[in-house]
Design a protein around this motif. Structure first.
Motif, PDB file in Angstrom:
ATOM      1  N   PHE A 174      -3.708   4.372 -12.456  1.00 38.33           N
ATOM      2  CA  PHE A 174      -3.774   4.855 -11.082  1.00 38.33           C
ATOM      3  C   PHE A 174      -5.205   5.320 -10.816  1.00 38.33           C
ATOM      4  CE2 PHE A 174       0.519   5.531 -12.618  1.00 38.33           C
ATOM      5  CZ  PHE A 174       1.339   5.180 -11.554  1.00 38.33           C
ATOM      6  N   SER A 175      -5.816   4.822  -9.759  1.00 36.66           N
ATOM      7  CA  SER A 175      -7.179   5.235  -9.442  1.00 36.66           C
ATOM      8  C   SER A 175      -7.346   5.325  -7.935  1.00 36.66           C
ATOM      9  CB  SER A 175      -8.205   4.257 -10.036  1.00 36.66           C
ATOM     10  OG  SER A 175      -7.968   2.936  -9.581  1.00 36.66           O
ATOM     11  N   GLY A 176      -8.223   6.223  -7.505  1.00 37.02           N
ATOM     12  CA  GLY A 176      -8.426   6.383  -6.073  1.00 37.02           C
ATOM     13  C   GLY A 176      -9.717   7.103  -5.764  1.00 37.02           C
ATOM     14  N   GLN A 177     -10.254   6.795  -4.599  1.00 35.48           N
ATOM     15  CA  GLN A 177     -11.471   7.440  -4.110  1.00 35.48           C
ATOM     16  C   GLN A 177     -11.250   7.821  -2.656  1.00 35.48           C
ATOM     17  OE1 GLN A 177     -15.124   5.245  -4.792  1.00 35.48           O
ATOM     18  NE2 GLN A 177     -16.042   6.117  -2.943  1.00 35.48           N
ATOM     19  N   ILE A 178     -11.555   9.056  -2.317  1.00 32.53           N
ATOM     20  CA  ILE A 178     -11.344   9.540  -0.961  1.00 32.53           C
ATOM     21  C   ILE A 178     -12.109   8.661   0.032  1.00 32.53           C
ATOM     22  CG2 ILE A 178     -11.561  11.513   0.596  1.00 32.53           C
ATOM     23  CD1 ILE A 178      -9.560  11.858  -1.760  1.00 32.53           C
ATOM     24  N   ALA A 179     -11.419   8.274   1.095  1.00 29.47           N
ATOM     25  CA  ALA A 179     -11.964   7.440   2.176  1.00 29.47           C
ATOM     26  C   ALA A 179     -12.175   5.984   1.769  1.00 29.47           C
ATOM     27  CB  ALA A 179     -13.274   8.015   2.720  1.00 29.47           C
ATOM     28  N   ALA A 180     -11.792   5.634   0.544  1.00 25.65           N
ATOM     29  CA  ALA A 180     -11.921   4.240   0.106  1.00 25.65           C
ATOM     30  C   ALA A 180     -10.573   3.612  -0.206  1.00 25.65           C
ATOM     31  CB  ALA A 180     -12.836   4.147  -1.118  1.00 25.65           C
ATOM     32  N   GLY A 181      -9.608   4.428  -0.673  1.00 29.04           N
ATOM     33  CA  GLY A 181      -8.292   3.901  -0.983  1.00 29.04           C
ATOM     34  C   GLY A 181      -7.821   4.303  -2.361  1.00 29.04           C
ATOM     35  N   ALA A 182      -6.610   3.863  -2.689  1.00 27.86           N
ATOM     36  CA  ALA A 182      -6.009   4.160  -3.988  1.00 27.86           C
ATOM     37  C   ALA A 182      -5.304   2.912  -4.493  1.00 27.86           C
ATOM     38  CB  ALA A 182      -5.029   5.324  -3.872  1.00 27.86           C
ATOM     39  N   TRP A 183      -5.263   2.779  -5.831  1.00 31.25           N
ATOM     40  CA  TRP A 183      -4.786   1.541  -6.424  1.00 31.25           C
ATOM     41  C   TRP A 183      -3.958   1.815  -7.676  1.00 31.25           C
ATOM     42  CZ3 TRP A 183      -9.768   2.854  -5.176  1.00 31.25           C
ATOM     43  CH2 TRP A 183     -10.312   2.232  -4.048  1.00 31.25           C
TER      44      TRP A 183
ATOM     45  N   HIS B 244       0.335   3.044  -1.604  1.00 31.19           N
ATOM     46  CA  HIS B 244       0.477   3.932  -0.461  1.00 31.19           C
ATOM     47  C   HIS B 244       1.694   4.828  -0.668  1.00 31.19           C
ATOM     48  CE1 HIS B 244      -2.413   1.382   1.655  1.00 31.19           C
ATOM     49  NE2 HIS B 244      -1.718   0.345   1.212  1.00 31.19           N
ATOM     50  N   PRO B 245       1.714   6.007  -0.032  1.00 30.82           N
ATOM     51  CA  PRO B 245       2.889   6.877  -0.114  1.00 30.82           C
ATOM     52  C   PRO B 245       4.088   6.275   0.609  1.00 30.82           C
ATOM     53  CG  PRO B 245       0.926   8.098   0.589  1.00 30.82           C
ATOM     54  CD  PRO B 245       0.602   6.646   0.690  1.00 30.82           C
ATOM     55  N   SER B 246       5.233   6.922   0.440  1.00 31.02           N
ATOM     56  CA  SER B 246       6.474   6.449   1.055  1.00 31.02           C
ATOM     57  C   SER B 246       6.470   6.679   2.561  1.00 31.02           C
ATOM     58  CB  SER B 246       7.664   7.183   0.440  1.00 31.02           C
ATOM     59  OG  SER B 246       7.684   8.538   0.882  1.00 31.02           O
TER      60      SER B 246
ATOM     61  N   LYS C  55      -4.265  12.101  -1.956  1.00 30.81           N
ATOM     62  CA  LYS C  55      -5.127  12.172  -0.774  1.00 30.81           C
ATOM     63  C   LYS C  55      -5.806  10.828  -0.504  1.00 30.81           C
ATOM     64  CE  LYS C  55      -8.323  15.354   1.481  1.00 30.81           C
ATOM     65  NZ  LYS C  55      -9.073  16.632   1.337  1.00 30.81           N
ATOM     66  N   ALA C  56      -6.281  10.167  -1.548  1.00 30.24           N
ATOM     67  CA  ALA C  56      -6.936   8.868  -1.380  1.00 30.24           C
ATOM     68  C   ALA C  56      -5.966   7.814  -0.864  1.00 30.24           C
ATOM     69  CB  ALA C  56      -7.546   8.419  -2.703  1.00 30.24           C
ATOM     70  N   ALA C  57      -4.684   7.947  -1.237  1.00 32.48           N
ATOM     71  CA  ALA C  57      -3.668   6.981  -0.821  1.00 32.48           C
ATOM     72  C   ALA C  57      -3.201   7.201   0.610  1.00 32.48           C
ATOM     73  CB  ALA C  57      -2.473   7.047  -1.769  1.00 32.48           C
ATOM     74  N   GLY C  58      -3.576   8.339   1.203  1.00 28.94           N
ATOM     75  CA  GLY C  58      -3.181   8.621   2.579  1.00 28.94           C
ATOM     76  C   GLY C  58      -2.177   9.736   2.727  1.00 28.94           C
ATOM     77  N   GLY C  59      -1.839  10.403   1.623  1.00 31.02           N
ATOM     78  CA  GLY C  59      -0.920  11.527   1.674  1.00 31.02           C
ATOM     79  C   GLY C  59      -1.634  12.821   2.020  1.00 31.02           C
TER      80      GLY C  59
ATOM     81  N   GLN D 217       2.448  15.516  -0.520  1.00 26.25           N
ATOM     82  CA  GLN D 217       3.529  14.762   0.104  1.00 26.25           C
ATOM     83  C   GLN D 217       2.985  13.540   0.826  1.00 26.25           C
ATOM     84  OE1 GLN D 217       4.540  15.214   3.908  1.00 26.25           O
ATOM     85  NE2 GLN D 217       3.877  17.324   4.268  1.00 26.25           N
ATOM     86  N   ASN D 218       3.911  12.729   1.321  1.00 26.86           N
ATOM     87  CA  ASN D 218       3.527  11.464   1.945  1.00 26.86           C
ATOM     88  C   ASN D 218       2.877  11.621   3.315  1.00 26.86           C
ATOM     89  OD1 ASN D 218       5.683  12.115   3.603  1.00 26.86           O
ATOM     90  ND2 ASN D 218       7.005  10.451   2.895  1.00 26.86           N
ATOM     91  N   GLY D 219       2.883  12.833   3.868  1.00 19.27           N
ATOM     92  CA  GLY D 219       2.265  13.071   5.166  1.00 19.27           C
ATOM     93  C   GLY D 219       3.207  12.925   6.340  1.00 19.27           C
ATOM     94  N   ARG D 220       4.485  12.661   6.065  1.00 18.07           N
ATOM     95  CA  ARG D 220       5.470  12.455   7.126  1.00 18.07           C
ATOM     96  C   ARG D 220       6.568  13.519   7.131  1.00 18.07           C
ATOM     97  NH1 ARG D 220       5.537   6.816   8.746  1.00 18.07           N
ATOM     98  NH2 ARG D 220       3.952   5.635   7.606  1.00 18.07           N
TER      99      ARG D 220
END
Length: 249
Positions: free
Chosen positions: A124-133, A140-142, A219-223, A242-245
């Motif tokens: 699992f890797s991620g960078q803020i404002a670039a994305g997560a993988w 992406h979150p649920s 956070k990088a994934a959009g949560g 959380q997923n932000g929803r």
């Protein structure tokens, strides 16, 4: 530059993770146990490998679970935060829920995070404002919007309050969720929020190194992540991711 640091963190996590998997029979022995906390040889050996590689590739100081601050420079705002083995007791027992966690932060703001689940070869890797993988595939979150339909990941940190009052407080926070999952690894729980397998992670008085990598990933994934200081001197925080929803209390 941040992408270079992400690749460095990935390399360090993979190096330590492969060693942890291959040398478990030699590294799984308990070296120290106090109360609910357990330290095993693997914690120390993995930290040495990670620190060596991070120091070779960057000048940032390091905050690591086993040693504390390493190479802290005056005025240095960025720092690596490392948990060389999150889920040490699981590792000792042969339960395949443990991982390597590495994050780069500026103050208390994440820049990037890497968590390697070496038992399942999941990077699992991620960078803020670039994305997560997950293994370099975007994650992406649920899309869950109701607490009653949500899955919560949580746990008991080492210094948890097991009094009736403390347990009643915990029950009040978790009873509205559809399901609760206790993995024994905060970092993996956060990864599962980042990739949509869980909807929420919440834990009180958790150490920063346990959650730094995973919080960066969410956070990088959009949560959405909130970290409330509990005891800054001990690097303890109340964390919700959380997923932000969801309307999480």
């Amino acid at each position: 530059m941040d992408m270079e640091m992400l690749r460095l963190a990935e390399s360090a996590a993979l190096l330590a993770g492969h060693a942890l998997k291959d040398r478990r029979s030699a590294w799984a022995g308990i070296e120290n146990a106090a109360g609910h906390d357990v330290k095993i040889k693997a914690d120390r050996m993995a930290e040495e490998m990670i620190v060596t590689l991070l120091q070779r590739g960057s000048d940032h100081p390091i905050l690591s679970e086993e040693t504390g601050f390493i190479g802290a420079g005056v005025g240095e705002k960025r720092r690596w935060i490392v948990d060389p083995l999150d889920g040490s007791l699981n590792y000792h027992l042969g339960i395949p829920m443990c991982c390597v966690s590495i994050a780069l932060y500026e103050g208390l703001e994440p820049i990037l995070g890497v968590v390697y689940d070496f038992n399942h070869d999941a990077l699992f890797s991620g960078q803020i404002a670039a994305g997560a993988w997950l293994n370099h595939v975007p994650m992406h979150p649920s899309a869950t919007t109701e607490i009653g339909a949500a899955v919560l990941g949580t746990g008991f940190p080492v210094k948890s309050d097991f009094s009736m009052e403390g347990l009643t407080h915990l029950i009040g926070k978790i009873q509205g969720y559809r399901k609760i999952r206790w993995l024994g690894s905060a970092a993996l729980s956060l990864c599962y929020v980042a990739c949509g397998k869980m909807d929420v992670y919440q834990e009180e008085n958790i150490r920063l190194w346990d959650v730094a990598g995973g919080c960066a990933l969410v956070k990088a994934a959009g949560g959405v992540v909130t970290m409330e200081e509990a005891n800054l001197a001990e690097h303890r925080f109340h964390v919700t991711a959380q997923n932000g929803r969801l309307n999480v209390i």
